[in-house]
Design a protein around this motif. Structure first.
Motif, short mmCIF file in Angstrom:
data_model
loop_
_atom_site.label_atom_id
_atom_site.label_comp_id
_atom_site.label_asym_id
_atom_site.label_seq_id
_atom_site.Cartn_x
_atom_site.Cartn_y
_atom_site.Cartn_z
N LEU A 371 1.06 -1.40 0.07
CA LEU A 371 -0.22 0.01 0.38
C LEU A 371 0.95 1.05 -0.22
CD1 LEU A 371 -2.71 -1.01 2.54
CD2 LEU A 371 -2.72 -0.59 -0.32
N ILE A 372 2.07 1.20 0.41
CA ILE A 372 2.75 2.24 0.57
C ILE A 372 3.73 2.54 -0.82
CG2 ILE A 372 5.50 2.95 1.37
CD1 ILE A 372 5.04 1.78 3.88
N THR A 373 3.30 1.36 -1.40
CA THR A 373 3.84 1.49 -3.47
C THR A 373 2.71 2.21 -3.71
OG1 THR A 373 3.21 -0.70 -3.31
CG2 THR A 373 5.72 -0.33 -2.56
N THR A 374 1.86 1.79 -3.15
CA THR A 374 0.58 2.27 -4.00
C THR A 374 0.52 3.62 -4.22
OG1 THR A 374 -0.96 0.25 -3.46
CG2 THR A 374 -2.04 2.09 -4.32
N PHE A 375 0.83 4.07 -2.85
CA PHE A 375 1.05 5.65 -2.71
C PHE A 375 2.21 6.63 -3.37
CE2 PHE A 375 2.57 9.93 -1.10
CZ PHE A 375 1.08 10.90 -0.87
N THR A 376 3.44 6.10 -3.21
CA THR A 376 4.17 6.57 -4.38
C THR A 376 4.43 6.30 -5.21
OG1 THR A 376 5.56 4.84 -4.02
CG2 THR A 376 5.61 6.54 -2.23
N ALA A 377 3.73 5.24 -6.28
CA ALA A 377 3.75 5.38 -7.78
C ALA A 377 2.57 6.17 -7.74
CB ALA A 377 3.53 3.44 -8.04
N THR A 378 1.91 6.04 -7.08
CA THR A 378 0.77 7.77 -8.18
C THR A 378 1.49 9.14 -8.30
OG1 THR A 378 0.04 7.78 -6.10
CG2 THR A 378 -1.48 6.44 -7.30
N VAL A 379 2.65 9.19 -7.43
CA VAL A 379 2.60 10.60 -7.21
C VAL A 379 3.72 10.69 -9.23
CG1 VAL A 379 4.39 11.87 -7.03
CG2 VAL A 379 2.99 11.09 -5.19
N PRO A 380 4.61 10.47 -9.83
CA PRO A 380 5.13 10.16 -10.94
C PRO A 380 3.80 9.95 -11.88
CG PRO A 380 6.09 8.22 -10.12
CD PRO A 380 5.07 8.79 -8.95
N TYR A 381 3.08 9.31 -11.72
CA TYR A 381 1.62 8.85 -12.40
C TYR A 381 0.73 10.70 -12.16
CZ TYR A 381 3.04 3.34 -12.34
OH TYR A 381 3.07 2.67 -12.45
N LEU A 382 -0.12 11.19 -11.05
CA LEU A 382 -0.22 11.80 -11.67
C LEU A 382 0.15 13.07 -12.04
CD1 LEU A 382 -1.54 11.60 -7.33
CD2 LEU A 382 -3.00 11.53 -9.68
N LEU A 383 1.55 12.79 -11.27
CA LEU A 383 2.47 14.40 -12.61
C LEU A 383 2.34 14.15 -14.20
CD1 LEU A 383 5.78 15.04 -9.94
CD2 LEU A 383 3.87 16.37 -10.27
N ALA A 384 2.85 12.32 -13.91
CA ALA A 384 2.71 12.37 -15.88
C ALA A 384 1.26 13.00 -16.74
CB ALA A 384 2.68 11.62 -16.27
N THR A 385 0.09 12.78 -15.80
CA THR A 385 -1.23 12.91 -16.62
C THR A 385 -1.54 14.26 -16.67
OG1 THR A 385 -2.08 11.97 -13.92
CG2 THR A 385 -2.12 10.50 -16.04
N ALA A 386 -0.83 15.39 -15.73
CA ALA A 386 -1.15 16.70 -15.28
C ALA A 386 -0.05 16.83 -16.56
CB ALA A 386 -1.06 16.96 -13.47
N ALA A 387 0.81 16.28 -16.72
CA ALA A 387 1.76 16.99 -17.45
C ALA A 387 0.63 17.15 -18.90
CB ALA A 387 3.01 16.44 -17.81
N GLN A 388 0.21 16.19 -19.06
CA GLN A 388 -0.42 15.93 -20.50
C GLN A 388 -1.09 16.91 -20.60
OE1 GLN A 388 -0.24 15.49 -23.34
NE2 GLN A 388 -2.17 13.85 -23.45
N ILE A 389 -2.31 17.46 -19.82
CA ILE A 389 -3.57 17.46 -19.45
C ILE A 389 -3.27 19.66 -19.47
CG2 ILE A 389 -4.40 18.90 -17.65
CD1 ILE A 389 -5.90 16.66 -16.53
N TYR A 390 -1.79 20.02 -19.04
CA TYR A 390 -0.90 21.30 -19.55
C TYR A 390 -0.95 21.06 -20.87
CZ TYR A 390 2.43 24.44 -19.64
OH TYR A 390 3.48 25.70 -19.48
#
Length: 461
Positions: A371-390
């Motif tokens: 579950l710790i890796t679930t949180f930390t893995a989503t950080v680069p995923y969130l940043l990457a998808t936010a970059a696409q939206i940007y």
């Protein structure tokens, strides 16, 4: 500092400029195998037991997770068209939001890698106790076994990349053999009476799906593999997205069939407490214990191989960031082709986390780490998808077909929402520990930025 970072010359150049002829040596088939091989690590050998307490509703979570992973894969493919160089989420976040966002993506990905190593070691202990029952008699014997499982691949890495590759070849073969045996052969021994309740907890259906999906995300780590290695893929604008989707679908098929087979082979009340579900499944298929013992051997070797590869990956991530000046220079040090400081620091941190979690109690150690890796893995995923939206909203639509604009926007929004949903499903404890790990990186970034600033102003003085 401006809102966007200046990328290296390689990033600004067209894909075929400034590279050696052999730089893009992976075609679509090899890139697809890379994604599938990295996704299917060692965690799957314990995951059926980890989600069994939620009931068969966890199979619904598998389906939802697969759909979300494919959305992420498609977004990564679009981003690879824009920035077809090695780095993946780190490159995209840095291009859109600057050095700090790029650092957070690299830092969180590194945390994900070494925490995953700790989780894999704990999973390996469950199968090791099948072969050596004494290892599971006390929490400290289990802890020592987990530490040994982590340090053996580290020593292999320190011996040089030649040995890393040899271990990987053997481990890959042994990894797929038991998975395919259970995933395909197990369906012929399937007994619906073993499935247990559809929803085995008092949570709502949505809550159970969310919680089990957060655990199952561990099995999908690696979906970004083709984008991380995009600079080594032939025609990345075309092949990275396809390889990511094909590899994700292939891995999901093996996972889903394997989990369904285990659910139908092992009685639910026994599966919930199992430390070696695939061993129990093979024993149910053939009777006796010889088949399960063989599977346990294969599973241990497989997870050692997964640790072997992820230990190197864990060291390469800070190595790449150090070359960009975002990690301490010590991480650039290589010996026999291996970033030695990265290997030692990574395995030391994973070992410390393993000891801490076993000290807290043996129940749910694997799930806590996952579950710790679930949180930390989503950080680069969130940043990457936010970059696409940007990129889409700011009008930076080069290399994006106008007819795909709306579809790309919808995919990016879905992938972002999916990642947020996974964070919510991780639970307070995992988010708490994950945030502590993440915020510790802010201090590292401050120190590195101060060092770069001093280096920049010193000549002028």
């Amino acid at each position: 500092m401006t809102s966007t970072a200046t990328l290296p010359a390689e990033a600004a150049a067209p894909p075929e400029q400034g590279r050696a002829p052999h730089a893009r040596r992976f075609g679509l088939p090899v890139a697809t195998c890379l994604v599938m091989g990295n996704i299917i690590g060692g965690g799957i050998f314990l995951l059926p037991a980890s989600v069994a307490p939620f009931g068969t509703i966890s199979l619904v979570a598998f389906a939802v997770l697969t759909a979300g992973a494919i959305a992420l894969a498609l977004v990564f493919g679009r981003l690879a068209e824009r920035h077809p160089q090695t780095g993946g989420p780190y490159v995209y976040a840095r291009a859109a939001f600057g050095d700090f966002a790029g650092f957070l993506a690299a830092w969180s990905y590194w945390i994900t890698a070494w925490v995953s190593n700790a989780a894999l070691a704990v999973a390996a202990v469950g199968y090791l106790t099948v072969l050596f029952p004494a290892a599971g008699e006390h929490k400290w014997s289990m802890c020592l076994a987990a530490l040994a499982v982590q340090w053996l691949p580290a020593l292999s890495n320190l011996a040089g990349t030649r040995y890393v590759g040899a271990v990987q070849v053997v481990a890959t073969v042994l990894k797929f053999a038991p998975l395919l045996l259970v995933a395909v052969g197990g369906l012929f021994f399937f007994d619906p009476a073993n499935l247990g309740p559809f929803r085995a907890t008092e949570q709502s259906a949505a809550g159970a799906v969310s919680a089990s999906a957060a655990i199952l995300l561990f099995s999908y780590l690696g979906v970004e593999s083709a984008t991380v290695s995009a600079g080594e893929v032939r025609d990345p604008a075309r092949n990275v997205g396809r390889a990511t989707v094909l590899g994700t679908v292939g891995a999901a098929t093996v996972y889903l069939l394997g989990t369904v087979a285990v659910f139908g082979l092992v009685a639910h009340d026994r599966l919930v407490s199992s430390t070696a579900p695939f061993t129990d499944a093979v024993n149910a298929m053939f009777g006796g214990t010889w088949g399960g013992t063989v599977v346990a051997c294969a599973a241990v070797v497989s997870m050692l191989g997964a640790l072997n590869g992820w230990t190197l990956l864990s060291a390469q991530t800070p190595y790449a960031a150090a070359k960009d000046g975002l990690f301490p220079k010590a991480f650039e040090r290589k010996k026999r082709g291996v970033p030695v400081v990265g290997v030692v620091v990574t395995v030391a941190l994973a070992s410390a986390l393993t000891v801490y979690n076993y000290t807290a109690g043996t129940q749910g150690v694997f799930e806590s780490l996952v579950l710790i890796t679930t949180f930390t893995a989503t950080v680069p995923y969130l940043l990457a998808t936010a970059a696409q939206i940007y990129f889409l909203l700011s009008g930076q639509r080069e290399r994006v077909h106008p007819g795909r604009l709306a579809r790309d926007g919808v995919l990016a929004a879905l992938a972002f929402g999916f990642s947020m949903w996974l964070v919510a499903g991780s639970g307070y404890a995992a988010v708490y520990q994950g945030v502590l790990f993440l915020f510790a990186g802010v201090l590292v970034y401050a120190a590195m930025s101060a060092r770069k600033h001093r280096a920049a102003v010193s000549p002028a003085e």
